[in-house]
Scaffold this motif. Structure first.
Motif, short mmCIF file in Angstrom:
data_model
loop_
_atom_site.label_atom_id
_atom_site.label_comp_id
_atom_site.label_asym_id
_atom_site.label_seq_id
_atom_site.Cartn_x
_atom_site.Cartn_y
_atom_site.Cartn_z
N ALA A 193 0.58 12.51 9.95
CA ALA A 193 -0.01 13.64 8.60
C ALA A 193 0.26 13.03 7.46
N PHE A 194 1.63 12.54 7.16
CA PHE A 194 1.79 12.03 5.83
C PHE A 194 1.03 10.70 5.40
N HIS A 195 1.01 9.88 6.52
CA HIS A 195 0.28 8.66 6.20
C HIS A 195 -1.22 8.63 5.69
N THR A 196 -1.85 9.82 6.54
CA THR A 196 -3.29 10.04 6.28
C THR A 196 -3.36 11.00 5.26
N ALA A 197 -2.57 11.64 4.80
CA ALA A 197 -2.52 12.47 3.63
C ALA A 197 -2.49 11.60 2.29
N ILE A 198 -1.85 10.62 2.45
CA ILE A 198 -1.87 9.73 1.23
C ILE A 198 -3.12 8.96 0.88
N TYR A 199 -3.83 8.71 2.00
CA TYR A 199 -5.05 8.06 1.82
C TYR A 199 -6.07 9.17 1.35
N ALA A 200 -5.80 10.43 1.61
CA ALA A 200 -6.71 11.29 1.15
C ALA A 200 -6.25 11.69 -0.16
N LEU A 201 -5.02 11.64 -0.59
CA LEU A 201 -4.70 11.82 -2.31
C LEU A 201 -5.57 10.59 -2.76
N LYS A 202 -5.54 9.22 -2.46
CA LYS A 202 -5.96 8.29 -3.10
C LYS A 202 -7.33 8.63 -3.27
N GLN A 203 -8.09 8.91 -2.06
CA GLN A 203 -9.59 9.25 -2.41
C GLN A 203 -9.95 10.26 -3.32
N ALA A 204 -9.00 11.12 -3.51
CA ALA A 204 -9.19 12.26 -4.37
C ALA A 204 -8.60 11.93 -5.80
N GLY A 205 -8.31 10.61 -5.99
CA GLY A 205 -8.33 10.23 -7.36
C GLY A 205 -6.74 9.62 -7.94
N CYS A 206 -5.80 9.95 -6.90
CA CYS A 206 -4.48 9.40 -7.25
C CYS A 206 -4.42 7.94 -7.69
N SER A 207 -4.05 7.39 -8.69
CA SER A 207 -3.98 5.93 -9.05
C SER A 207 -2.92 5.33 -8.26
N LEU A 208 -3.36 5.05 -6.66
CA LEU A 208 -2.87 4.04 -5.97
C LEU A 208 -3.25 2.93 -5.81
N SER A 209 -2.28 1.83 -5.84
CA SER A 209 -3.08 0.67 -5.62
C SER A 209 -3.04 0.35 -3.83
N GLU A 210 -3.57 -0.74 -3.54
CA GLU A 210 -3.68 -1.01 -2.08
C GLU A 210 -2.23 -1.38 -1.52
N LYS A 211 -1.73 -1.98 -2.30
CA LYS A 211 -0.03 -2.48 -1.95
C LYS A 211 0.59 -1.10 -1.75
N GLU A 212 0.66 -0.31 -2.93
CA GLU A 212 1.10 1.10 -2.64
C GLU A 212 0.76 1.74 -1.60
N VAL A 213 -0.22 1.77 -1.15
CA VAL A 213 -1.10 2.79 0.09
C VAL A 213 -0.06 2.13 1.24
N ASN A 214 -0.15 0.79 1.19
CA ASN A 214 0.51 0.05 2.40
C ASN A 214 1.98 0.46 2.30
N ASP A 215 2.61 0.48 1.36
CA ASP A 215 4.02 0.62 1.25
C ASP A 215 4.37 2.18 1.74
N TYR A 216 3.58 3.01 1.39
CA TYR A 216 3.59 4.28 1.88
C TYR A 216 3.55 4.44 3.33
N GLN A 217 2.59 3.74 4.03
CA GLN A 217 2.42 3.89 5.57
C GLN A 217 3.64 3.36 6.03
N LYS A 218 4.36 2.35 5.44
CA LYS A 218 5.70 1.87 6.27
C LYS A 218 6.69 3.30 6.22
N LEU A 219 6.46 4.05 5.52
CA LEU A 219 7.62 5.08 5.27
C LEU A 219 7.94 5.82 6.56
N LYS A 220 9.12 5.98 7.18
CA LYS A 220 9.30 6.67 8.15
C LYS A 220 10.20 7.87 7.82
N PHE A 221 9.95 9.05 8.40
CA PHE A 221 10.60 10.45 8.05
C PHE A 221 11.40 10.85 9.28
#
Lengths: 221, 180
Positions: A193-221
């Motif tokens: 849910a978190f990882h896909t929400a990050i993609y959704a925020l990027k698509q909505a205009g949050c200035s996230l680079s590809e590297k940053e999106v990938n780094d977010y995908q690595k986060l575990k909770f």
């Protein structure tokens, strides 16, 4: 209490991606969200009469009515000093470049007036002016194929007026909420849910680079 | 700066030659001139250039009688502009009339969900944003819709050039805020 000044971008992104409940969730952790009248106009008053955007505007309107977003006044003198210094800092072909708008300057002024802890803003120029103006200048120079001349006095004034401002984005707000259990109701799907929400925020205009999106995908909770 | 008469001449030439690539390039150039000069009127040229390019690329539009009528209208309007300078109201009126007609044409003939004029504003705003201005400045100059602009930018790799701190650094800062 963690006072967070909000620009329009993160609020619109949260509303559009059905993540607006991040705000009350973080409020329970001690966050207080402030907005300027210009932001209120942008997120509610303007779009509420446009069919396509009205529902999103209503959701944000409710957030204000529920006192999750507090509208505060802005010191226009400070706002103008911030805006004028920023917009005199970079010269292209001898002319000063207008880099930030009154709305963005108002958020910065209101941050300082209210002793905020962070400014939630998803667009890159305001963030770069505060965090790394040299990178912004280099980028503009590269884009135009022409060296930007920095007016040091104006840039120093802007830096002085905005010193200590901490920038966060909607992605960081979502991450801290997730760390504290925001997606727990998703059970085994909470990380997805978190990882896909990050993609959704990027698509909505949050200035996230590809590297940053990938780094977010690595986060575990 | 704005030597508008040369902009009108260039626009006319590109349109008469049906040079849609040239019109798109013209749109990019005038949007950046708008940023450099902080001049909204230059954005109108960008909007016209891009809209013309997109509409003329569609055979069902380019072959329609409505397009033929519009072409006559456009060339008549461009002919009205003998000499234009910064202070000329004629320039503004001509541009406004052309943009207005393009909007109507797009609504009437186009199969687009999003009007081509609005799309042109988003394109111009994206160029302005990618060349250093904030979203607020890009919107102020172009009149682009914020949500459409944010959504469009979100689908690009623009942000890749603007990394400052790492994700871990940002998250540590946020965690500190909430621990205070």
């Amino acid at each position: 209490m963690v006072k967070i000044m909000c620009d329009s971008g993160p609020l619109i992104s949260f509303s559009d991606t059905c993540l607006i409940s991040v705000l009350p969730f973080l409020a329970k952790l001690g966050a207080e969200f402030l907005i300027t009248p210009a932001v209120e106009k942008e997120i509610v008053l303007n779009p509420i009469n446009v069919h396509r955007y009205a529902f999103s505007a209503i959701r944000l309107h409710k957030t204000i009515d529920d006192k999750l977003l507090r509208v505060i006044d802005v010191d226009s003198h400070l706002m103008n000093r911030i805006m004028n210094s920023a917009n005199a800092a970079f010269l292209l072909r001898g002319k000063p470049m207008k880099l930030i708008h009154a709305g963005e300057a108002a958020c910065l002024a209101a941050y300082k007036q209210n002793g905020c802890s962070a400014l939630a803003i998803d667009e890159k120029t305001t963030r770069l002016l505060i965090e790394n103006p040299a990178l912004l200048a280099d980028n503009i120079s590269e884009q135009f194929g022409q060296r930007i001349i920095v007016d040091k006095r104006s840039l120093d004034e802007f830096t002085s007026l905005t010193s200590g401002i901490e920038i966060i984005r909607s992605s960081e707000l979502l991450a801290i909420a997730t760390k504290n259990g925001y997606f727990d109701s998703f059970g085994k799907h909470k990380e997805q849910a978190f990882h896909t929400a990050i993609y959704a925020l990027k698509q909505a205009g949050c200035s996230l680079s590809e590297k940053e999106v990938n780094d977010y995908q690595k986060l575990k909770f | 700066m704005a030597v508008f008469s040369s902009h009108f001449d260039h626009l006319r030439e590109l349109f008469v030659r049906r040079n849609s690539d040239g019109l798109k390039q013209f749109a990019v150039e005038t949007s950046l001139q708008a940023l450099q000069n902080n001049d909204k009127r230059l954005v109108q040229f960008s909007i016209v250039g891009y809209s013309l390019a997109k509409l003329m690329e569609k055979p069902y539009i380019a072959r329609s009688s409505r397009w033929a009528k519009f072409s006559k209208f456009l060339l008549q309007k461009l002919a009205q502009v003998e000499k234009c300078n910064d202070a000329s109201k004629t320039c503004d009126d001509v541009l406004f009339a052309i943009v207005s007609e393009l909007r109507d044409l797009s609504s009437d003939l186009g199969r687009f969900v999003f009007n081509v004029v609005e799309k042109a504003k988003v394109k111009a705003a994206t160029e302005i944003y990618s060349h250093g201005a904030s979203i607020g400045v890009a919107i102020e100059l172009t009149g682009a819709d914020r949500k459409e602009l944010m959504s469009y930018i979100g689908g690009t790799t623009l942000a890749d050039k603007f990394e400052t701190k790492t994700v871990n650094q940002r998250l540590m800062s946020v965690e500190k805020l909430f621990k205070k």
